[in-house]
Design a protein around this motif. Structure first.
Motif, PDB file in Angstrom:
ATOM      1  N   ALA A 170       0.947  -1.248  -0.027  1.00 30.96           N
ATOM      2  CA  ALA A 170       0.007   0.088   0.266  1.00 30.96           C
ATOM      3  C   ALA A 170       0.852   1.348  -0.060  1.00 30.96           C
ATOM      4  CB  ALA A 170      -1.010   0.040   1.316  1.00 30.96           C
ATOM      5  N   LEU A 171       2.097   1.094   0.821  1.00 29.59           N
ATOM      6  CA  LEU A 171       3.027   2.469   0.782  1.00 29.59           C
ATOM      7  C   LEU A 171       3.360   2.555  -0.758  1.00 29.59           C
ATOM      8  CD1 LEU A 171       4.510   4.738   2.089  1.00 29.59           C
ATOM      9  CD2 LEU A 171       6.077   2.929   2.724  1.00 29.59           C
ATOM     10  N   ALA A 172       3.745   1.467  -1.298  1.00 30.42           N
ATOM     11  CA  ALA A 172       4.392   1.324  -2.771  1.00 30.42           C
ATOM     12  C   ALA A 172       3.426   2.026  -3.741  1.00 30.42           C
ATOM     13  CB  ALA A 172       4.979  -0.167  -3.109  1.00 30.42           C
ATOM     14  N   ARG A 173       2.212   1.774  -3.592  1.00 31.04           N
ATOM     15  CA  ARG A 173       1.460   2.534  -4.346  1.00 31.04           C
ATOM     16  C   ARG A 173       1.316   3.968  -4.182  1.00 31.04           C
ATOM     17  NH1 ARG A 173      -3.054   4.991  -3.166  1.00 31.04           N
ATOM     18  NH2 ARG A 173      -3.351   4.210  -1.248  1.00 31.04           N
ATOM     19  N   VAL A 174       1.342   4.582  -2.916  1.00 29.22           N
ATOM     20  CA  VAL A 174       1.583   5.838  -2.522  1.00 29.22           C
ATOM     21  C   VAL A 174       2.630   6.323  -3.440  1.00 29.22           C
ATOM     22  CG1 VAL A 174       1.674   7.691  -0.631  1.00 29.22           C
ATOM     23  CG2 VAL A 174      -0.068   5.611  -0.601  1.00 29.22           C
ATOM     24  N   LEU A 175       3.768   5.824  -2.921  1.00 27.56           N
ATOM     25  CA  LEU A 175       5.051   6.432  -3.396  1.00 27.56           C
ATOM     26  C   LEU A 175       5.128   6.479  -5.056  1.00 27.56           C
ATOM     27  CD1 LEU A 175       7.605   4.492  -1.161  1.00 27.56           C
ATOM     28  CD2 LEU A 175       6.746   6.634  -0.964  1.00 27.56           C
ATOM     29  N   ALA A 176       4.521   5.668  -5.714  1.00 31.85           N
ATOM     30  CA  ALA A 176       4.673   5.540  -7.406  1.00 31.85           C
ATOM     31  C   ALA A 176       3.728   6.483  -7.664  1.00 31.85           C
ATOM     32  CB  ALA A 176       4.005   3.979  -7.549  1.00 31.85           C
ATOM     33  N   GLN A 177       2.849   7.204  -6.989  1.00 30.92           N
ATOM     34  CA  GLN A 177       1.823   8.314  -7.525  1.00 30.92           C
ATOM     35  C   GLN A 177       2.730   9.498  -7.465  1.00 30.92           C
ATOM     36  OE1 GLN A 177      -1.480   8.718  -5.321  1.00 30.92           O
ATOM     37  NE2 GLN A 177      -2.005  10.666  -5.868  1.00 30.92           N
ATOM     38  N   ARG A 178       3.982   9.940  -6.785  1.00 32.47           N
ATOM     39  CA  ARG A 178       5.060  10.814  -7.034  1.00 32.47           C
ATOM     40  C   ARG A 178       4.113  12.114  -6.790  1.00 32.47           C
ATOM     41  NH1 ARG A 178       9.576   8.963 -11.525  1.00 32.47           N
ATOM     42  NH2 ARG A 178      10.487   7.130 -10.289  1.00 32.47           N
ATOM     43  N   ALA A 179       3.375  12.170  -5.851  1.00 32.57           N
ATOM     44  CA  ALA A 179       2.812  13.593  -5.513  1.00 32.57           C
ATOM     45  C   ALA A 179       3.618  14.433  -4.545  1.00 32.57           C
ATOM     46  CB  ALA A 179       1.384  13.274  -4.991  1.00 32.57           C
ATOM     47  N   PRO A 180       3.570  15.764  -4.560  1.00 30.56           N
ATOM     48  CA  PRO A 180       4.669  16.439  -3.782  1.00 30.56           C
ATOM     49  C   PRO A 180       4.045  16.367  -2.475  1.00 30.56           C
ATOM     50  CG  PRO A 180       3.391  17.729  -5.175  1.00 30.56           C
ATOM     51  CD  PRO A 180       2.939  16.368  -5.441  1.00 30.56           C
ATOM     52  N   LEU A 181       3.061  15.761  -1.896  1.00 27.16           N
ATOM     53  CA  LEU A 181       2.430  15.980  -0.282  1.00 27.16           C
ATOM     54  C   LEU A 181       1.887  14.441  -0.356  1.00 27.16           C
ATOM     55  CD1 LEU A 181       1.257  17.126   2.186  1.00 27.16           C
ATOM     56  CD2 LEU A 181      -0.788  17.377   0.809  1.00 27.16           C
ATOM     57  N   LEU A 182       2.665  13.841   0.818  1.00 29.42           N
ATOM     58  CA  LEU A 182       2.406  12.359   1.164  1.00 29.42           C
ATOM     59  C   LEU A 182       1.548  12.579   2.473  1.00 29.42           C
ATOM     60  CD1 LEU A 182       4.634  11.893  -0.755  1.00 29.42           C
ATOM     61  CD2 LEU A 182       5.211   9.845   0.616  1.00 29.42           C
ATOM     62  N   LEU A 183       0.345  11.773   2.729  1.00 29.16           N
ATOM     63  CA  LEU A 183      -0.153  11.911   3.889  1.00 29.16           C
ATOM     64  C   LEU A 183      -0.503  10.365   4.195  1.00 29.16           C
ATOM     65  CD1 LEU A 183      -3.014  14.468   2.648  1.00 29.16           C
ATOM     66  CD2 LEU A 183      -1.237  14.763   4.229  1.00 29.16           C
ATOM     67  N   LEU A 184       0.322   9.992   5.336  1.00 29.00           N
ATOM     68  CA  LEU A 184       0.482   8.716   5.681  1.00 29.00           C
ATOM     69  C   LEU A 184      -0.048   8.123   6.931  1.00 29.00           C
ATOM     70  CD1 LEU A 184       4.132   8.082   4.645  1.00 29.00           C
ATOM     71  CD2 LEU A 184       2.258   8.050   3.237  1.00 29.00           C
ATOM     72  N   ASP A 185      -1.162   7.542   7.339  1.00 34.39           N
ATOM     73  CA  ASP A 185      -1.993   7.158   8.599  1.00 34.39           C
ATOM     74  C   ASP A 185      -1.137   6.019   9.228  1.00 34.39           C
ATOM     75  OD1 ASP A 185      -3.495   7.243  10.648  1.00 34.39           O
ATOM     76  OD2 ASP A 185      -5.364   7.472   9.350  1.00 34.39           O
ATOM     77  N   GLU A 186      -0.535   5.651  10.138  1.00 31.21           N
ATOM     78  CA  GLU A 186       0.107   4.863  10.878  1.00 31.21           C
ATOM     79  C   GLU A 186       0.772   3.790   9.899  1.00 31.21           C
ATOM     80  OE1 GLU A 186      -2.422   3.086  14.087  1.00 31.21           O
ATOM     81  OE2 GLU A 186      -3.563   4.858  14.145  1.00 31.21           O
TER      82      GLU A 186
END
Length: 292
Positions: A170-186
């Motif tokens: 799930a984190l890899a999916r977020v990183l692949a998005q390459r957005a300049p703002l990362l919002l990570l919940d636990e």
């Protein structure tokens, strides 16, 4: 008769977010109040996430950390006050444009179909379809999988993974998005010691590359070691925000968590260590422990 609007042509005209100078605001909450049903959850929140920093949201269960993260992501509407991303109120961003500017990792990842791991990670590239950066898809997916150490099980179905493996995918999916703002919940909740450190190192790397990272953490030691700033939430408000070395104090944390703690510097790094105050074992306790 006018021809119907082509959504793909509209999507192709979208522009990716412009680079933000280090230290500039990427996400802001001003006077933010949020209610869930009839219950007030956040009250008078003022907070800014800056480019190039890791901002940790910490506090006890029910303090409002996840709600604040969801409000910053525009996944929860503000009852009053304002949230801005990239200098613009979140309500003014079309969903497709907002997805280019922020990537969100929820507490849990659930999928109804047994997609292979690589396909799940590739879902993070969906916002870039039809843009000039769509040709980065393969490199972004491969890089995110390598960073989170999930490349070895790329063909496995997501549903067959352990809880910790799912969290990393799930984190890899977020990183692949390459957005300049990362919002990570636990992001570390389901992970072992090694992968907890791995995830926070990734957060630091993304901040060093110029992104703003906002992360909800329960482990105060991780927050102290990796965050540039920490916002301590207490009963829906921010009790204090600042560098962990300054705001993590015995008195404040003891009051907020309703648990006496000791805060002292690590003997080698100087990073604050937060340890619950525990009764000192008696001679009888030690004897019984050895005999057991």
């Amino acid at each position: 008769m006018r021809a119907p609007r082509n959504p793909f042509r509209a999507r192709a005209r979208r522009l990716p977010p412009a680079p933000v100078p280090p230290g500039s605001p990427v996400a802001e909450a001003r006077g933010l109040r949020v209610r869930l049903g009839q219950r007030p959850v956040l009250d008078s929140i003022d907070l800014t996430a800056h480019a190039g920093e890791v901002l940790a949201l910490v506090g006890p269960n029910g303090a409002g950390k996840s709600t604040l993260l969801a409000a910053l992501a525009a996944d929860l509407p503000a009852g009053s006050g304002e949230v801005r991303i990239d200098g613009r109120p979140v309500a003014d961003w079309p969903a497709a444009d907002l997805a280019l500017r922020r990537a969100v990792l929820p507490q849990s990842a659930a999928l109804s179909f047994p997609f292979p791991v690589e396909d799940v990670v590739r879902m993070g590239r969906a916002p870039w379809a039809g843009t000039a950066r769509a040709d980065e898809d393969d490199a972004a997916v491969a890089g995110a999988m390598a960073a989170t150490e999930v490349a070895d099980f790329a063909p496995r179905p997501f549903s067959a993974l352990s809880g910790g493996e799912r969290a990393r995918v799930a984190l890899a999916r977020v990183l692949a998005q390459r957005a300049p703002l990362l919002l990570l919940d636990e992001p570390t909740a389901a992970l072992d010691l090694r992968h907890q450190e791995l995830v926070l190192r990734i957060c630091r790397e993304r901040a060093a590359a110029g992104d703003a990272v906002v992360v909800v953490l329960h482990d105060l030691g991780l927050a102290a070691a990796y965050a540039d700033r920490a916002a301590v939430l207490h009963r829906g408000r921010i009790a204090v925000a600042g560098p962990p070395g300054e705001v993590f104090t015995d008195g404040l944390l003891g009051e907020v968590y309703r648990q006496p703690v000791e805060v002292f510097p690590h003997p080698r790094t100087g990073v604050p260590l937060v340890v619950p105050t525990r009764p000192r074992p008696t001679r009888t306790d030690r004897t019984e422990s050895r005999s057991a």
